[in-house]
Design an enzyme around this catalytic site. Structure first.
Site, mmCIF file in Angstrom:
data_model
loop_
_atom_site.group_PDB
_atom_site.id
_atom_site.type_symbol
_atom_site.label_atom_id
_atom_site.label_comp_id
_atom_site.label_asym_id
_atom_site.label_seq_id
_atom_site.Cartn_x
_atom_site.Cartn_y
_atom_site.Cartn_z
ATOM 1 N N HIS A 44 32.880 42.898 34.472
ATOM 2 C CA HIS A 44 33.252 44.177 33.858
ATOM 3 C C HIS A 44 34.488 44.057 32.958
ATOM 4 C CE1 HIS A 44 36.137 44.687 37.331
ATOM 5 N NE2 HIS A 44 36.833 45.294 36.399
ATOM 6 N N ASP A 64 29.171 41.247 39.886
ATOM 7 C CA ASP A 64 30.275 41.395 38.933
ATOM 8 C C ASP A 64 30.991 40.054 38.745
ATOM 9 O OD1 ASP A 64 32.173 42.493 37.275
ATOM 10 O OD2 ASP A 64 33.289 43.500 38.876
ATOM 11 N N SER A 77 41.734 42.805 37.980
ATOM 12 C CA SER A 77 40.318 42.433 37.961
ATOM 13 C C SER A 77 40.125 41.006 37.482
ATOM 14 C CB SER A 77 39.531 43.370 37.043
ATOM 15 O OG SER A 77 39.391 44.641 37.602
#
Length: 266
Positions: A68, A116, A210
């Protein structure tokens, strides 16, 4: 921690940017030499935008991160910075390397954040030294026991209100059983995700973290994926061991220059 995807309250609201550590501490400079800082530039019809994420070096020319973090539309340019402590200083230890190409897991879903994970091929190999090193991945059958304490580092937010830091910070988090995440995230997948965090501790990953690794027993067992913006616990990590066969397959393709079609090559 890039795209701010609007998802129903039953899902998650992925962090924008590259998440910052909350409740952690500044690391000893260059004590996490596998860490990568990803600078992401996106150009589309509405203009040019900049974002950042974390990542980690698994081969001299390969970095793992969260899918992402990389937009699927527009012209995307990714630069990896290795050997950094203060990301806004021109440190002699830093190596800036452009990403040549990348590949998402074929079953990645930007809405549910299933699978992901993204593997990036660097334009040139990093110079391995005391400030830039690789980190090992677990084998496909390795699992981390509930209760294991692991570390996550990054340059993400240091509070829910957007406080920022230029230097790498780290937090120690505990691996949970799947129940807290199954309760909060309706589409949590126990076979490919890890539930992590310390309830009521005030410690967490957040926006900007992230793509960074969850390091347990000196291996990258997880990848920072997502969580609810309104709460620090629990957080969901992509389980590296589940994807280990896919990662090895893509690394072989990298070596043979046979990378599947990806956004940067279309």
């Amino acid at each position: 921690m890039l795209l701010l995807l609007l998802i129903s309250s039953a899902f998650v609201l992925p962090w924008a940017g590259a998440g910052r550590i909350i409740g952690g501490k500044v690391v000893v400079p260059h004590s996490r030499p596998y860490m990568a800082y990803l600078k992401i530039k996106v150009t589309n019809k509405t203009g040019t935008f900049h974002s950042y994420c974390g990542g980690f070096l698994i081969q001299p020319d390969a970095v793992l991160s969260a899918a992402h973090c990389v937009p699927e539309e527009g012209r995307v340019e990714v630069t990896v910075i290795l050997g950094a402590h203060n990301i806004h200083d021109e440190e002699e230890s830093q190596q800036w390397i452009s990403v040549r190409d990348w590949v998402f897991h074929p079953d990645y879903c930007p809405v549910t954040l299933h699978n992901d994970i993204v593997l990036m091929k660097l334009k040139k190999k990093a110079k391995i030294n005391k400030n830039v090193k690789l980190i090992s991945l677990p084998s496909s059958n390795e699992r981390v026991r509930t209760g294991t304490k692991c570390e996550v580092a990054g340059w993400g937010w240091t509070s829910l209100y957007g406080s920022k830091t230029d230097v790498m910070r780290e937090v120690e988090l505990k691996v949970q059983n799947d129940k807290p995440c199954q309760k909060v995230f309706r589409r949590y997948q126990r076979r490919s995700m890890m539930c992590v965090g310390d309830q009521n501790s005030g410690k967490s990953t957040y926006k900007g973290d992230s793509g960074g690794p969850l390091v347990c027993n000196q291996k990258a067992h997880g990848i920072v994926s997502h969580g609810l913006e309104s709460r620090l616990f629990p957080k969901v990590f992509t389980m590296a061991s589940y994807f280990e066969p896919w990662i090895r397959q893509q690394l072989r393709r990298f070596a043979l220059q046979e990378l599947p079609a990806s956004p940067s090559s279309q």
